[in-house]
Design a protein around this motif. Structure first.
Motif, PDB file in Angstrom:
ATOM      1  N   LYS A  70       5.344  11.724   7.009  1.00 30.96           N
ATOM      2  CA  LYS A  70       6.079  10.512   6.978  1.00 30.96           C
ATOM      3  C   LYS A  70       7.457  10.746   7.749  1.00 30.96           C
ATOM      4  O   LYS A  70       7.964   9.951   8.549  1.00 30.96           O
ATOM      5  CB  LYS A  70       6.607  10.252   5.550  1.00 30.96           C
ATOM      6  CG  LYS A  70       7.422   9.301   5.199  1.00 30.96           C
ATOM      7  CD  LYS A  70       6.905   7.781   5.904  1.00 30.96           C
ATOM      8  CE  LYS A  70       7.815   6.700   5.293  1.00 30.96           C
ATOM      9  NZ  LYS A  70       9.158   6.910   5.765  1.00 30.96           N
ATOM     10  N   THR A  90      -3.624  11.270   2.447  1.00 34.66           N
ATOM     11  CA  THR A  90      -4.429   9.966   3.216  1.00 34.66           C
ATOM     12  C   THR A  90      -5.870   9.898   2.344  1.00 34.66           C
ATOM     13  O   THR A  90      -6.576   9.346   2.990  1.00 34.66           O
ATOM     14  CB  THR A  90      -4.596  10.501   4.641  1.00 34.66           C
ATOM     15  OG1 THR A  90      -5.171  11.811   4.869  1.00 34.66           O
ATOM     16  CG2 THR A  90      -3.149  10.436   5.372  1.00 34.66           C
ATOM     17  N   LYS A 111       2.235  11.966  -2.882  1.00 31.96           N
ATOM     18  CA  LYS A 111       3.126  12.394  -1.665  1.00 31.96           C
ATOM     19  C   LYS A 111       4.100  13.449  -2.043  1.00 31.96           C
ATOM     20  O   LYS A 111       4.289  13.593  -3.354  1.00 31.96           O
ATOM     21  CB  LYS A 111       3.949  11.214  -1.186  1.00 31.96           C
ATOM     22  CG  LYS A 111       4.644  10.418  -2.443  1.00 31.96           C
ATOM     23  CD  LYS A 111       5.611   9.216  -2.032  1.00 31.96           C
ATOM     24  CE  LYS A 111       6.249   8.544  -2.811  1.00 31.96           C
ATOM     25  NZ  LYS A 111       7.033   7.429  -2.480  1.00 31.96           N
ATOM     26  N   TYR A 160       2.396  12.494   3.242  1.00 27.27           N
ATOM     27  CA  TYR A 160       1.572  11.370   2.390  1.00 27.27           C
ATOM     28  C   TYR A 160       0.219  11.844   2.413  1.00 27.27           C
ATOM     29  O   TYR A 160      -0.243  12.032   3.495  1.00 27.27           O
ATOM     30  CB  TYR A 160       1.829   9.913   2.969  1.00 27.27           C
ATOM     31  CG  TYR A 160       2.927   9.390   2.825  1.00 27.27           C
ATOM     32  CD1 TYR A 160       4.088  10.090   1.969  1.00 27.27           C
ATOM     33  CD2 TYR A 160       3.460   7.924   3.284  1.00 27.27           C
ATOM     34  CE1 TYR A 160       5.191   9.364   1.789  1.00 27.27           C
ATOM     35  CE2 TYR A 160       4.509   7.373   2.924  1.00 27.27           C
ATOM     36  CZ  TYR A 160       5.637   8.246   2.074  1.00 27.27           C
ATOM     37  OH  TYR A 160       6.801   7.367   1.961  1.00 27.27           O
ATOM     38  N   ALA A 197      -5.350   5.601  -1.593  1.00 29.28           N
ATOM     39  CA  ALA A 197      -4.410   4.785  -1.532  1.00 29.28           C
ATOM     40  C   ALA A 197      -3.981   4.059  -2.762  1.00 29.28           C
ATOM     41  O   ALA A 197      -5.048   3.735  -3.172  1.00 29.28           O
ATOM     42  CB  ALA A 197      -4.382   3.828  -0.054  1.00 29.28           C
ATOM     43  N   LYS A 245      -2.909   1.085   6.519  1.00 23.09           N
ATOM     44  CA  LYS A 245      -1.830   1.913   6.772  1.00 23.09           C
ATOM     45  C   LYS A 245      -0.795   1.617   5.580  1.00 23.09           C
ATOM     46  O   LYS A 245      -0.671   0.687   4.963  1.00 23.09           O
ATOM     47  CB  LYS A 245      -1.079   1.647   8.231  1.00 23.09           C
ATOM     48  CG  LYS A 245      -2.030   1.919   9.243  1.00 23.09           C
ATOM     49  CD  LYS A 245      -1.469   1.523  10.652  1.00 23.09           C
ATOM     50  CE  LYS A 245      -2.177   1.846  11.575  1.00 23.09           C
ATOM     51  NZ  LYS A 245      -1.484   1.443  12.832  1.00 23.09           N
ATOM     52  N   TYR A 246      -0.152   2.771   5.292  1.00 23.98           N
ATOM     53  CA  TYR A 246       0.852   2.685   4.015  1.00 23.98           C
ATOM     54  C   TYR A 246       1.907   1.904   4.632  1.00 23.98           C
ATOM     55  O   TYR A 246       2.265   1.950   5.665  1.00 23.98           O
ATOM     56  CB  TYR A 246       1.285   4.109   3.693  1.00 23.98           C
ATOM     57  CG  TYR A 246       0.026   5.151   3.202  1.00 23.98           C
ATOM     58  CD1 TYR A 246      -0.641   4.478   2.463  1.00 23.98           C
ATOM     59  CD2 TYR A 246       0.068   6.369   3.573  1.00 23.98           C
ATOM     60  CE1 TYR A 246      -1.763   5.375   1.958  1.00 23.98           C
ATOM     61  CE2 TYR A 246      -0.965   7.078   3.086  1.00 23.98           C
ATOM     62  CZ  TYR A 246      -1.842   6.653   2.197  1.00 23.98           C
ATOM     63  OH  TYR A 246      -2.724   7.526   1.685  1.00 23.98           O
ATOM     64  N   TYR A 256      -7.324   5.626   5.773  1.00 30.81           N
ATOM     65  CA  TYR A 256      -7.077   5.801   7.242  1.00 30.81           C
ATOM     66  C   TYR A 256      -8.247   6.532   7.897  1.00 30.81           C
ATOM     67  O   TYR A 256      -8.482   6.682   9.037  1.00 30.81           O
ATOM     68  CB  TYR A 256      -6.066   7.123   7.267  1.00 30.81           C
ATOM     69  CG  TYR A 256      -4.799   6.723   7.393  1.00 30.81           C
ATOM     70  CD1 TYR A 256      -3.902   6.445   8.501  1.00 30.81           C
ATOM     71  CD2 TYR A 256      -3.932   6.377   6.054  1.00 30.81           C
ATOM     72  CE1 TYR A 256      -2.712   5.875   8.364  1.00 30.81           C
ATOM     73  CE2 TYR A 256      -2.791   5.954   6.023  1.00 30.81           C
ATOM     74  CZ  TYR A 256      -2.063   5.730   7.201  1.00 30.81           C
ATOM     75  OH  TYR A 256      -0.727   5.378   7.011  1.00 30.81           O
ATOM     76  N   VAL A 282       0.847  -1.182   0.037  1.00 25.66           N
ATOM     77  CA  VAL A 282      -0.013   0.088  -0.064  1.00 25.66           C
ATOM     78  C   VAL A 282       0.932   1.339  -0.124  1.00 25.66           C
ATOM     79  O   VAL A 282       1.807   1.241   0.711  1.00 25.66           O
ATOM     80  CB  VAL A 282      -1.128   0.175   1.115  1.00 25.66           C
ATOM     81  CG1 VAL A 282      -1.889   0.964   1.018  1.00 25.66           C
ATOM     82  CG2 VAL A 282      -1.547  -1.170   1.413  1.00 25.66           C
ATOM     83  N   THR A 283       0.797   1.979  -1.069  1.00 27.83           N
ATOM     84  CA  THR A 283       1.500   3.434  -1.124  1.00 27.83           C
ATOM     85  C   THR A 283       0.435   4.536  -1.388  1.00 27.83           C
ATOM     86  O   THR A 283      -0.776   4.290  -1.496  1.00 27.83           O
ATOM     87  CB  THR A 283       2.393   3.244  -2.144  1.00 27.83           C
ATOM     88  OG1 THR A 283       1.477   3.052  -3.427  1.00 27.83           O
ATOM     89  CG2 THR A 283       3.363   2.306  -2.050  1.00 27.83           C
ATOM     90  N   PRO A 284       0.691   5.915  -0.993  1.00 28.30           N
ATOM     91  CA  PRO A 284      -0.101   6.705  -1.296  1.00 28.30           C
ATOM     92  C   PRO A 284      -0.050   7.122  -2.513  1.00 28.30           C
ATOM     93  O   PRO A 284       0.639   7.000  -3.375  1.00 28.30           O
ATOM     94  CB  PRO A 284       0.421   7.854  -0.476  1.00 28.30           C
ATOM     95  CG  PRO A 284       1.906   7.653  -0.076  1.00 28.30           C
ATOM     96  CD  PRO A 284       2.032   6.082  -0.128  1.00 28.30           C
TER      97      PRO A 284
END
Length: 404
Positions: A193, A215, A70, A213, A218, A296-297, A283, A65-67
């Motif tokens: 971050k 929210t 960012k 990041y 994602a 969560k990232y 989130y 999982v990544t944003p």
């Protein structure tokens, strides 16, 4: 002396001779045992009755999982860090426009005042030049000597003062922006971050203050083999649902997202195609359902991508299909090793089409050296046959007793 020796040796010898003769007589009269052929045991198998169904050929995958967005928070002005917000820490949740830090603004306040004064002075000179131009025009009209030249009416001087006013206005706008840039604000709702500066530190233009990041959305990159794309409703626009799952707080939590695009290229290292899935509000800042946990990232998640729907599918456990063959138990309890059309396999199951009819029995038990025509016993049928045999014994006994 000889008599004593004969008296001691003769009885044992006679006994041996007698017993030897008897043993020979018994062996000569012994009947040969009846020879019976070894019975080959019939294998016992468990079976399942298959049913055709409409199934979605789902595709398993995985990802991190990544944003979606960012950003690096960098300074656009220089100076000493005057203040740092309590929210500006690793893991801090911030909203768009929140104040994160402040740079000493006194120099930029002075620049703003200077720019304001310069603009006021330029406007005064412009007004003065406009007045001079009116005087020159009136004087020229009094002579009544034809059209007046631009220089005589002070037109070039007027344009110069107008340009000076615009220059002063631009300098004022720059000074205002620089003063505003002394306050570092969050550009969007997000989570901090990392933070790379401390209170009192002198920062220059372009200093990296930290990382933020987003929210709101994602992203998860999901690898698929190139041939698996055939199971999607659309290859070019894979707009489909995806279910993500991960182990959090000692329990499995799931989230539902959407495949929004394909990256459109094959990775040169692993020969995989990547689909991109999106999860809104990971989130849970906007809405939190009972029992739901934030995604969560950095979490590693398993994914199940919904594939196209196909009719006439038989789903079987993967372990019973060997070399595209399954063992079908016919009505006479003999085996038929049948070739099947496998359209999809995953970790646990095999999806078969146009190979098995409703109600046919497939062996769930793997037997070494299975072959077509081999006789087997089905677990349920074996129990019934034993029960029938036991129930028939008392009836046979009663008939025999009556005859007696």
């Amino acid at each position: 002396m000889i008599k004593k020796i004969i008296r001691r040796v003769l009885p044992p010898c006679l006994i041996l001779i007698v017993f030897g003769g008897l043993a020979g007589l018994l062996m000569s009269t012994q009947e040969a045992p009846e020879q019976k052929e070894d019975e080959i045991p019939v294998p016992i198998v468990d079976v399942i009755s298959v049913t055709q169904e409409t199934a979605s050929l789902n595709l398993p995958s995985y990802g991190v999982v990544t944003p979606k967005n960012k950003t690096q928070l960098v300074t656009e002005v220089q100076g000493r860090m005057l203040a740092i917000s309590e929210k500006f820490v690793a893991g801090g949740i911030v909203k768009r426009g929140d104040k994160l830090a402040e740079i000493e603004p006194s120099d930029y306040q002075a620049d703003l005042m200077q720019a304001q004064a310069t603009l006021a002075q330029a406007k005064a000179l412009l007004d003065e030049e406009i007045a001079r131009g009116e005087v020159a025009k009136n004087d020229w009209d009094g002579y009544d000597s034809g059209p007046a030249p631009e220089l005589g009416l002070r037109v070039p001087q007027l344009k110069k003062e107008q340009a000076n006013v615009k220059f002063a206005e631009a300098a004022l706008a720059r000074a205002q922006r620089n003063l505003e840039r002394t306050i570092i604000r969050a550009p969007f709702d997000g989570i901090i971050k990392a933070r790379n500066v401390d209170l009192g530190q002198y920062v220059t233009l372009g200093t990296n203050l930290g990382e933020l990041y987003d929210t709101r959305i994602a992203e998860i990159r999901l690898p698929l083999a190139n041939n698996e794309l055939a199971y999607l409703e659309s290859i070019d626009n894979p707009d489909t649902e995806v279910t993500l799952s991960a182990e959090l707080a000692e329990r499995t939590v799931t989230w539902v997202g959407k495949i929004v695009r394909s990256e459109g290229v094959i990775d040169a290292e692993n020969r995989m195609v990547y689909l991109v899935a999106e999860i809104k509000d990971p989130y849970l800042r906007e809405q939190k359902l009972p029992g739901q946990l934030p995604l969560k990232y950095g979490s590693f998640v398993s994914a199940v991508i919904k594939g196209r729907t196909v009719d006439g599918i038989v789903k079987l456990p993967r372990y019973i299909v060997r070399g595209n063959q399954v063992a079908v138990v016919r009505n006479d309890n003999t085996l038929e090793m049948r070739e099947v059309n496998v359209v999809r396999t995953d970790i646990e199951s095999v999806y078969i089409k146009d190979s098995l009819a409703d109600g046919e029995r497939v062996s769930l038990t793997n037997i070494n050296n299975m072959s077509t025509g081999q006789l087997v016993k089905v677990i349920g049928e074996q129990d019934n046959s034993n029960t029938d045999t036991d129930e028939s014994k008392p009836e046979s006994t009663l008939v025999a007793a009556g005859e007696l």
